[in-house]
Scaffold this motif. Structure first.
Motif, PDB file in Angstrom:
ATOM      1  N   GLU A 250       0.821  -1.216   0.000  1.00 30.15           N
ATOM      2  CA  GLU A 250       0.000   0.000   0.000  1.00 30.15           C
ATOM      3  C   GLU A 250       0.851   1.261   0.000  1.00 30.15           C
ATOM      4  O   GLU A 250       1.815   1.365   0.779  1.00 30.15           O
ATOM      5  N   GLY A 260      -9.267  -2.951   0.858  1.00 31.77           N
ATOM      6  CA  GLY A 260     -10.544  -2.950   0.146  1.00 31.77           C
ATOM      7  C   GLY A 260     -10.448  -2.335  -1.237  1.00 31.77           C
ATOM      8  O   GLY A 260     -10.960  -2.899  -2.211  1.00 31.77           O
ATOM      9  N   THR A 261      -9.803  -1.162  -1.324  1.00 26.02           N
ATOM     10  CA  THR A 261      -9.693  -0.555  -2.655  1.00 26.02           C
ATOM     11  C   THR A 261      -8.785  -1.404  -3.548  1.00 26.02           C
ATOM     12  O   THR A 261      -9.011  -1.490  -4.754  1.00 26.02           O
TER      13      THR A 261
HETATM   14  N1  LIG Z   1      -2.869   3.328   1.316  1.00 24.54           N
HETATM   15  C1  LIG Z   1      -4.028   3.686   0.538  1.00 24.54           C
HETATM   16  C2  LIG Z   1      -5.239   4.004   1.370  1.00 24.54           C
HETATM   17  C3  LIG Z   1      -5.742   2.874   2.226  1.00 24.54           C
HETATM   18  C4  LIG Z   1      -6.322   1.686   1.439  1.00 24.54           C
HETATM   19  C5  LIG Z   1      -6.994   0.726   2.375  1.00 24.54           C
HETATM   20  N2  LIG Z   1      -6.200  -0.049   3.222  1.00 24.54           N
HETATM   21  C6  LIG Z   1      -8.162  -0.015   1.764  1.00 24.54           C
HETATM   22  O1  LIG Z   1      -8.684  -0.908   2.442  1.00 24.54           O
HETATM   23  O2  LIG Z   1      -8.614   0.339   0.680  1.00 24.54           O
HETATM   24  C7  LIG Z   1      -3.704   4.888  -0.347  1.00 24.54           C
HETATM   25  O3  LIG Z   1      -2.763   5.650  -0.067  1.00 24.54           O
HETATM   26  O4  LIG Z   1      -4.414   5.069  -1.349  1.00 24.54           O
END
Ligand SMILES: N[C@@H](CCC[C@H](N)C(=O)O)C(=O)O
Length: 324
Positions: A250, A260-261
């Motif tokens: 990430e 999730g994303t």
């Molecule tokens: N690190 C990501 C944001 C967090 C994503 C998250 N853990 C999820 O579950 O989607 C970013 O900087 O875009």
């Protein structure tokens, strides 16, 4: 200075309610300073987490960037078709700001949205089992599927529409859909596709994946010059037309057990490449999420949220530098 800790498949977040942190919420940025975020999220010197969920905040500040590194901009995910969102409420929906453990701000988090939705619901800050949450990466529509005292909750989130268009992700170079391109990183060549679900993702399909692969090449790809706002990286193994596995690096957080994303982006890319059908189970080291891609590329994600703890951040932590 209360905190509420939850995890979603091992992706752990601290909810900090700005009403408990008036000094930060009234400051110019309206959020915790980056050095405080780094310290609070630190696994040894702080409480420890994969990020901070700062909210509820007024909607206008939920789309304003004061972050030092990631350069949050308005997200590209389209409003969820099913949401109707703000139009169904007399008051504007609650808004959420998401901070990575390096202090940067993210536009969206799929696990963060489920966690924040549970926080809002169990603190009586929203009514009913269907409501909207605003993020800098667009609105999300929440549906609480299962709530029971003393057990993990299950929720579905309408994540908005995915895009593969380079200017919206963003990916450097001419305007195009970023599908099946080549990238060199750490002495190796990969084929990748890029997507935005409100935040940016680089999906790399491979026959075999591992944590080591994510840890070795993830940081190099996260900061590759192709990605001017850095990027979240997923190494993806297609198991069959209804199942994929991903290992995640990430942006701003490093190796995480689930995202999730990332699940949404990987499922969307796999579907766009014709490798899977519209309903996909995404397997991650921390557990599984159910993803669905609609014909007009709206994404839906279902999974659990577990409450871990609640407590108070000690005054020492407010004063201490990160290497104390
Ligand atoms: N690190 C990501 C944001 C967090 C994503 C998250 N853990 C999820 O579950 O989607 C970013 O900087 O875009």
């Amino acid at each position: 200075m209360r905190f509420y800790k939850y995890h979603a498949l091992g992706n752990d977040y601290l909810v900090l309610d700005p009403s408990d942190y008036r000094e930060w919420s009234r400051s110019a940025g309206g959020a915790p300073p980056a050095e405080q975020i780094r310290l609070i999220c630190h696994r040894h010197y702080g409480v420890g987490s994969d990020g901070i969920l700062w909210g509820p905040v007024p909607q206008a500040t939920g789309t304003t960037s004061t972050a030092p590194t990631s350069g949050v901009r308005n997200g590209t995910a389209a409003p969820d078709r099913a949401s109707g969102g703000a139009a169904h409420h007399s008051a504007p929906p609650p808004a959420l700001r998401i901070f990575n453990p390096d202090g940067s701000e993210a536009e969206k988090s799929g696990n963060g949205l489920r966690i924040f939705a549970r926080y809002l619901a169990e603190h009586g800050l929203v009514q009913g089992d269907r409501f909207s949450i605003h993020t800098a990466g667009g609105p999300a529509q929440v549906e609480v599927l299962e709530r029971s005292a003393g057990r993990p909750w299950r929720m579905r989130i309408g994540m908005g529409r995915v895009t593969f268009d380079s200017p919206q992700i963003p990916v450097a170079g001419p305007s195009r859909e970023v599908l099946g391109e080549a990238i060199a990183a750490g002495g190796r060549h990969f084929s990748f596709s890029a997507a935005s679900v409100g935040n940016p993702h680089c999906v790399i399909p491979l026959p075999e994946i591992s944590e080591e692969l994510a840890r070795q090449y993830g940081p190099v790809i996260e900061t590759h010059p192709l990605f001017p706002q850095r990027i979240n990286v997923q190494f993806m193994q297609v198991i069959d037309r209804a199942n994929i596995r991903i290992e995640i690096w990430e942006r701003g957080a490093g190796y995480t057990l689930a995202s999730g994303t990332s699940s949404s982006a990987a499922a969307a890319v796999a579907h766009r490449l014709g490798l899977v059908d519209a309903q996909v189970t995404v397997h991650m080291p921390g557990g599984t999420l159910e993803a669905e891609v609609s014909p007009d590329w709206q994404l839906t994600l279902s999974g659990t949220v577990t409450k871990v703890a609640e407590g108070t951040i000690a005054p020492d932590l407010r004063a201490a530098p990160a290497n104390a």
